[in-house]
Design an enzyme around this catalytic site. Structure first.
Site, PDB file in Angstrom:
ATOM      1  N   GLY A   1       0.161 -12.520 -12.823  1.00 28.64           N
ATOM      2  CA  GLY A   1      -0.593 -11.340 -12.408  1.00 28.64           C
ATOM      3  C   GLY A   1      -0.664 -10.232 -13.435  1.00 28.64           C
ATOM      4  O   GLY A   1      -0.886  -9.063 -13.073  1.00 28.64           O
TER       5      GLY A   1
ATOM      6  N   ASN B   1      -3.020  -9.719 -15.625  1.00 27.06           N
ATOM      7  CA  ASN B   1      -4.390  -9.177 -15.622  1.00 27.06           C
ATOM      8  C   ASN B   1      -4.633  -8.322 -14.386  1.00 27.06           C
ATOM      9  O   ASN B   1      -5.311  -7.287 -14.465  1.00 27.06           O
ATOM     10  CB  ASN B   1      -5.423 -10.301 -15.719  1.00 27.06           C
TER      11      ASN B   1
ATOM     12  N   MET C   1      -5.686 -20.601 -10.069  1.00 29.19           N
ATOM     13  CA  MET C   1      -5.603 -21.962 -10.609  1.00 29.19           C
ATOM     14  C   MET C   1      -6.166 -23.047  -9.688  1.00 29.19           C
ATOM     15  O   MET C   1      -5.824 -24.222  -9.845  1.00 29.19           O
ATOM     16  CB  MET C   1      -4.142 -22.286 -10.964  1.00 29.19           C
ATOM     17  N   ARG C   2      -7.002 -22.684  -8.744  1.00 27.35           N
ATOM     18  CA  ARG C   2      -7.633 -23.697  -7.892  1.00 27.35           C
ATOM     19  C   ARG C   2      -9.113 -23.801  -8.227  1.00 27.35           C
ATOM     20  O   ARG C   2      -9.754 -22.785  -8.550  1.00 27.35           O
ATOM     21  CB  ARG C   2      -7.514 -23.327  -6.400  1.00 27.35           C
ATOM     22  N   ILE C   3      -9.646 -24.993  -8.121  1.00 26.62           N
ATOM     23  CA  ILE C   3     -11.092 -25.172  -8.296  1.00 26.62           C
ATOM     24  C   ILE C   3     -11.768 -24.723  -7.010  1.00 26.62           C
ATOM     25  O   ILE C   3     -11.366 -25.110  -5.910  1.00 26.62           O
ATOM     26  CB  ILE C   3     -11.413 -26.648  -8.603  1.00 26.62           C
ATOM     27  N   LEU C   4     -12.775 -23.872  -7.150  1.00 25.30           N
ATOM     28  CA  LEU C   4     -13.476 -23.345  -5.979  1.00 25.30           C
ATOM     29  C   LEU C   4     -14.644 -24.258  -5.610  1.00 25.30           C
ATOM     30  O   LEU C   4     -15.268 -24.863  -6.485  1.00 25.30           O
ATOM     31  CB  LEU C   4     -14.001 -21.942  -6.285  1.00 25.30           C
TER      32      LEU C   4
ATOM     33  N   HIS D   1     -11.125 -15.986 -19.088  1.00 24.60           N
ATOM     34  CA  HIS D   1     -10.633 -17.272 -19.607  1.00 24.60           C
ATOM     35  C   HIS D   1     -10.128 -17.050 -21.027  1.00 24.60           C
ATOM     36  O   HIS D   1     -10.803 -16.387 -21.822  1.00 24.60           O
ATOM     37  CB  HIS D   1     -11.772 -18.297 -19.593  1.00 24.60           C
TER      38      HIS D   1
ATOM     39  N   ASP E   1     -15.466 -22.718 -15.749  1.00 21.01           N
ATOM     40  CA  ASP E   1     -15.490 -21.975 -17.018  1.00 21.01           C
ATOM     41  C   ASP E   1     -16.884 -21.934 -17.645  1.00 21.01           C
ATOM     42  O   ASP E   1     -17.055 -22.000 -18.864  1.00 21.01           O
ATOM     43  CB  ASP E   1     -14.468 -22.552 -18.018  1.00 21.01           C
TER      44      ASP E   1
ATOM     45  N   GLU F   1      -6.911  -9.710 -23.456  1.00 19.12           N
ATOM     46  CA  GLU F   1      -7.403  -9.831 -22.081  1.00 19.12           C
ATOM     47  C   GLU F   1      -7.193  -8.523 -21.325  1.00 19.12           C
ATOM     48  O   GLU F   1      -8.063  -8.075 -20.580  1.00 19.12           O
ATOM     49  CB  GLU F   1      -6.669 -10.952 -21.341  1.00 19.12           C
TER      50      GLU F   1
HETATM   51  C1  GRF Z   1      -4.703 -15.588 -18.332  1.00 22.67           C
HETATM   52  O1  GRF Z   1      -4.498 -16.084 -19.635  1.00 22.67           O
HETATM   53  C2  GRF Z   1      -6.119 -15.793 -17.883  1.00 22.67           C
HETATM   54  O2  GRF Z   1      -7.055 -15.700 -18.897  1.00 22.67           O
HETATM   55  C3  GRF Z   1      -6.074 -17.218 -17.375  1.00 22.67           C
HETATM   56  O3  GRF Z   1      -4.825 -17.330 -16.740  1.00 22.67           O
HETATM   57  C4  GRF Z   1      -3.916 -16.376 -17.306  1.00 22.67           C
HETATM   58  C5  GRF Z   1      -3.425 -15.535 -16.179  1.00 22.67           C
HETATM   59  O4  GRF Z   1      -2.402 -14.662 -16.579  1.00 22.67           O
HETATM   60  N1  GRF Z   1      -7.214 -17.506 -16.528  1.00 22.67           N
HETATM   61  P1  GRF Z   1      -1.919 -13.510 -15.581  1.00 22.67           P
HETATM   62  O5  GRF Z   1      -1.522 -14.169 -14.288  1.00 22.67           O
HETATM   63  O6  GRF Z   1      -3.065 -12.549 -15.399  1.00 22.67           O
HETATM   64  O7  GRF Z   1      -0.751 -12.876 -16.265  1.00 22.67           O
END
Ligand code: GRF
Length: 210
Positions: A13, A15, A91-94, A110, A146, A175
């Site tokens: 988390g 981001n 991390m799930r495909i929607l 990404h 993606d 990011e």
């Molecule tokens: C990030 O590198 C994002 O780009 C990718 O998964 C990671 C998530 O990191 N989709 P966090 O959970 O936001 O720390």
């Protein structure tokens, strides 16, 4: 009125934290109104709750299939009044149905310069390809993984001797700058999508260095 954001996470988390930090500024154009995690132990879920952001666990294992799982997430987002969805390490495909239901109202980040290195372990893919530069991309979400109209990219150098952890950490810093900026520009209407084309105001072009 601030744009009401829902964030989908599965883990750390960081981001989410960057988006929350940005939105704490006075009169910020977006506000995170709900966080959904599909993983109970996701650190991001704890973090959201600790910061009084409504957050729910929607555990994919509790549903018969992806359609039911996505329907549960969709219901939680709509109940919370979410207007726009950010995927942040989800991390799930929607399902196509979920993606179409949030068409032009859902973005993802990404850790590569898309369209390079889609899918899992993009940092490892970059190292294996021997590129000197990689980065991260914020894009509108389309059914194919993606893919989707690109809002912004940030470049990150690859240094000799980098391992996956070092490169991932360097990309992650980028990011944390790029995602809040891109979302802010969407929330103010400086970035919009028409069909498969992203349209930028002069302000957005300047802010993104286009
Ligand atoms: C990030 O590198 C994002 O780009 C990718 O998964 C990671 C998530 O990191 N989709 P966090 O959970 O936001 O720390």
């Amino acid at each position: 009125m601030a744009l009401k954001i829902g964030v989908l996470i599965s883990g750390r988390g960081s981001n989410l934290k960057a988006l929350l930090d940005a939105s704490a500024a006075a009169n910020h154009p977006f506000k995170i109104v709900h966080v959904i995690s599909n993983v109970a132990v996701a650190a991001g879920l704890e973090f959201a709750r600790a910061h009084n952001v409504p957050a729910s666990l929607v555990d994919h294992r509790a549903y018969a299939d992806r359609t039911d799982f996505d329907a549960a997430m969709d219901a939680a987002l709509r109940k919370a009044g979410v207007e726009f969805v950010c995927m942040a390490g989800f991390m799930r495909i929607l399902t196509d149905g979920f993606v179409e239901g949030w068409r032009d109202r859902m973005v993802n980040i990404h850790p590569s310069l898309l369209p390079a290195f889609k899918g899992r372990h993009p940092q490892r893919q970059a190292l294996e390809a021997g590129v000197r530069e990689t980065g991260c991309t914020v894009h509108y979400v389309r059914p194919a993984m993606d893919s989707g109209p690109v809002i912004a990219r940030a470049k990150v150098p690859v240094f000799q001797g980098d391992d996956e952890a070092a490169l991932s950490a360097r990309i992650l810093e980028a990011e944390h700058r790029l995602y809040p900026l891109a979302l802010e520009l969407v929330a103010t209407g400086d970035v919009a999508v028409r069909g498969e084309e992203v349209v930028f105001s002069d302000r957005a072009m300047r802010a993104l260095g286009h």
